[in-house]
Design a protein around this motif. Structure first.
Motif, PDB file in Angstrom:
ATOM      1  N   ILE A 225      33.405  49.827  42.905  1.00 41.56           N
ATOM      2  CA  ILE A 225      34.146  49.172  43.985  1.00 41.56           C
ATOM      3  C   ILE A 225      33.404  47.917  44.418  1.00 41.56           C
ATOM      4  O   ILE A 225      32.198  47.955  44.679  1.00 41.56           O
ATOM      5  N   SER A 226      34.122  46.810  44.486  1.00 46.36           N
ATOM      6  CA  SER A 226      33.531  45.565  44.974  1.00 46.36           C
ATOM      7  C   SER A 226      34.325  45.061  46.172  1.00 46.36           C
ATOM      8  O   SER A 226      35.486  45.436  46.372  1.00 46.36           O
ATOM      9  N   HIS A 227      33.686  44.197  46.960  1.00 45.55           N
ATOM     10  CA  HIS A 227      34.249  43.677  48.205  1.00 45.55           C
ATOM     11  C   HIS A 227      34.198  42.155  48.132  1.00 45.55           C
ATOM     12  O   HIS A 227      33.139  41.588  47.873  1.00 45.55           O
ATOM     13  N   ALA A 228      35.330  41.505  48.333  1.00 42.68           N
ATOM     14  CA  ALA A 228      35.368  40.045  48.248  1.00 42.68           C
ATOM     15  C   ALA A 228      36.508  39.529  49.112  1.00 42.68           C
ATOM     16  O   ALA A 228      37.308  40.296  49.641  1.00 42.68           O
ATOM     17  N   SER A 229      36.570  38.215  49.259  1.00 39.63           N
ATOM     18  CA  SER A 229      37.703  37.587  49.939  1.00 39.63           C
ATOM     19  C   SER A 229      38.953  37.756  49.081  1.00 39.63           C
ATOM     20  O   SER A 229      38.893  38.168  47.920  1.00 39.63           O
ATOM     21  N   ARG A 230      40.103  37.426  49.658  1.00 41.08           N
ATOM     22  CA  ARG A 230      41.347  37.482  48.882  1.00 41.08           C
ATOM     23  C   ARG A 230      41.231  36.610  47.633  1.00 41.08           C
ATOM     24  O   ARG A 230      41.617  37.022  46.536  1.00 41.08           O
ATOM     25  N   GLU A 231      40.700  35.420  47.829  1.00 38.95           N
ATOM     26  CA  GLU A 231      40.570  34.499  46.696  1.00 38.95           C
ATOM     27  C   GLU A 231      39.604  35.060  45.657  1.00 38.95           C
ATOM     28  O   GLU A 231      39.850  34.958  44.445  1.00 38.95           O
ATOM     29  N   GLY A 232      38.511  35.670  46.128  1.00 44.21           N
ATOM     30  CA  GLY A 232      37.546  36.247  45.207  1.00 44.21           C
ATOM     31  C   GLY A 232      38.120  37.397  44.408  1.00 44.21           C
ATOM     32  O   GLY A 232      37.830  37.550  43.221  1.00 44.21           O
ATOM     33  N   MET A 233      38.939  38.227  45.058  1.00 43.10           N
ATOM     34  CA  MET A 233      39.554  39.344  44.345  1.00 43.10           C
ATOM     35  C   MET A 233      40.504  38.850  43.265  1.00 43.10           C
ATOM     36  O   MET A 233      40.498  39.357  42.135  1.00 43.10           O
ATOM     37  N   LEU A 234      41.313  37.853  43.592  1.00 39.80           N
ATOM     38  CA  LEU A 234      42.243  37.327  42.594  1.00 39.80           C
ATOM     39  C   LEU A 234      41.505  36.658  41.442  1.00 39.80           C
ATOM     40  O   LEU A 234      41.899  36.789  40.277  1.00 39.80           O
ATOM     41  N   ASP A 235      40.432  35.945  41.754  1.00 38.51           N
ATOM     42  CA  ASP A 235      39.626  35.347  40.684  1.00 38.51           C
ATOM     43  C   ASP A 235      39.097  36.428  39.751  1.00 38.51           C
ATOM     44  O   ASP A 235      39.081  36.260  38.525  1.00 38.51           O
ATOM     45  N   GLY A 236      38.658  37.551  40.322  1.00 40.32           N
ATOM     46  CA  GLY A 236      38.159  38.649  39.501  1.00 40.32           C
ATOM     47  C   GLY A 236      39.220  39.237  38.610  1.00 40.32           C
ATOM     48  O   GLY A 236      38.959  39.580  37.441  1.00 40.32           O
ATOM     49  N   VAL A 237      40.440  39.366  39.120  1.00 39.34           N
ATOM     50  CA  VAL A 237      41.554  39.859  38.301  1.00 39.34           C
ATOM     51  C   VAL A 237      41.852  38.884  37.169  1.00 39.34           C
ATOM     52  O   VAL A 237      42.060  39.276  36.017  1.00 39.34           O
ATOM     53  N   LEU A 238      41.848  37.594  37.481  1.00 34.85           N
ATOM     54  CA  LEU A 238      42.189  36.585  36.482  1.00 34.85           C
ATOM     55  C   LEU A 238      41.143  36.473  35.387  1.00 34.85           C
ATOM     56  O   LEU A 238      41.483  36.290  34.210  1.00 34.85           O
ATOM     57  N   ASN A 239      39.863  36.591  35.742  1.00 33.62           N
ATOM     58  CA  ASN A 239      38.829  36.414  34.716  1.00 33.62           C
ATOM     59  C   ASN A 239      38.401  37.724  34.055  1.00 33.62           C
ATOM     60  O   ASN A 239      37.523  37.726  33.188  1.00 33.62           O
ATOM     61  N   GLY A 240      39.018  38.841  34.447  1.00 34.28           N
ATOM     62  CA  GLY A 240      38.742  40.110  33.792  1.00 34.28           C
ATOM     63  C   GLY A 240      37.609  40.904  34.383  1.00 34.28           C
ATOM     64  O   GLY A 240      37.296  41.987  33.899  1.00 34.28           O
ATOM     65  N   ASP A 241      36.986  40.418  35.469  1.00 38.82           N
ATOM     66  CA  ASP A 241      35.905  41.173  36.106  1.00 38.82           C
ATOM     67  C   ASP A 241      36.429  42.360  36.908  1.00 38.82           C
ATOM     68  O   ASP A 241      35.689  43.307  37.180  1.00 38.82           O
TER      69      ASP A 241
END
Length: 303
Positions: free
Chosen positions: A133-149
């Protein structure tokens, strides 16, 4: 047509590895997902590059990034593998036997709502599945989804890129948390008091809660934020014994200390919002991920 001719030159095992590599964009994670060694996946990537005449994944800083050719292959490859799986092994995913690690991103608000029930369910039905489980801003979460993290993100995403799919978990609304003894005798919070008092803002790396600010702008008012916090857990203790106000999603306040704190409606209209699960469309054929999201949805419906 040339693209599919190239794919016919590749055996099915290589296609499965290619799908994992394009999904994860990371050799080690692809190997873990496939239960293969990292050298075996690296060797397969070298074969795929030779067969398809393209590097497929190229390094950009600390990450691997899919080439234009690889991006073209993603959709037909995922569709082909999904069709093969449905024909040969309709119920391929066995939760009881699965060994898998999923990477989920959510705020502590989302974690409090999702994780207790989900983890109990996993321990009963799929003890071999682990969660990161990771914790990030909305933008950070979407970036993680997009880059596969990130495999799946849970949160509020008013706008999603075309590459990201989502499913709503529930509709949520805002309420105000205040010290019980700071309210007037009738126990209500009027607009003048709301605007005059200092506020606590929950935000992660500047993401804040734009819905509240937009609602205030709509009535041509502003509030004074005295304290900004990156996480929820300490907020009730900050409110207790003060004149501070926390405007926050209602489900996060189920277990507050009602002896000193109370929940009241905001004195102006703040639109409700949808809390969703978001994942990259390239993961659409991942039966294990579908199963996990289904368990999350079940837990929310029965909450």
């Amino acid at each position: 047509m040339h693209q599919m001719n190239d794919l016919r030159r590749v055996d099915l095992n290589l296609l499965v590895i290619l799908d994992a590599l394009l999904s994860e964009q990371h050799v080690t994670r692809a190997a873990e997902r496939l239960h293969l060694s990292q050298p075996a996946v690296s060797h397969a990537l070298a074969r795929l590059r030779d067969l398809l005449g393209d590097p497929l994944l190229v390094r950009a800083g600390a990450h691997l990034v899919a080439t234009a050719r690889a991006l073209e292959l993603m959709a037909p490859l995922a569709e082909a593998l999904a069709q093969v799986q449905s024909l040969l092994v309709p119920d391929a995913f066995d939760p009881a036997a699965a060994k898998r690690t999923f990477r989920l991103a959510m705020s502590d608000y989302g974690a409090a709502i999702i994780l207790p029930g989900l983890i109990r369910k996993l321990r009963r039905e799929a003890p071999g599945i682990d969660l990161q489980i990771s914790h990030a801003s909305r933008e950070g979460m979407l970036d993680g989804v997009l880059n596969g993290d990130i495999d799946v993100a849970a949160g509020v995403f008013p706008e999603l890129p075309n590459e990201v799919h989502s499913v709503p978990l529930f509709e949520e609304h805002y309420v105000c948390l205040v010290d019980r003894h700071s309210l007037p005798g009738d126990g209500t919070l009027d607009l003048a008091t709301y605007l005059a008092r200092p506020h606590v803002l929950l935000e992660m790396r500047g993401s804040g809660t734009p819905e509240i600010e937009r609602a205030l702008t709509g009535i041509r008012e502003r509030r004074h934020v005295a304290i900004s916090l990156p996480h929820w857990s300490v907020a009730p203790g900050v409110i207790s014994g003060t004149d501070l106000i926390l405007t926050v999603a209602a489900r996060g306040l189920r277990n507050i200390d009602q002896a000193s704190l109370t929940v009241v409606p905001p004195p102006f209209e703040i639109p409700s919002f949808s809390f969703v699960l978001a994942w990259h469309k390239r993961r659409g054929g991942d039966q294990a991920l579908k199963w996990l999201m289904g368990r999350i949805e079940e837990g929310i419906v029965r909450a």
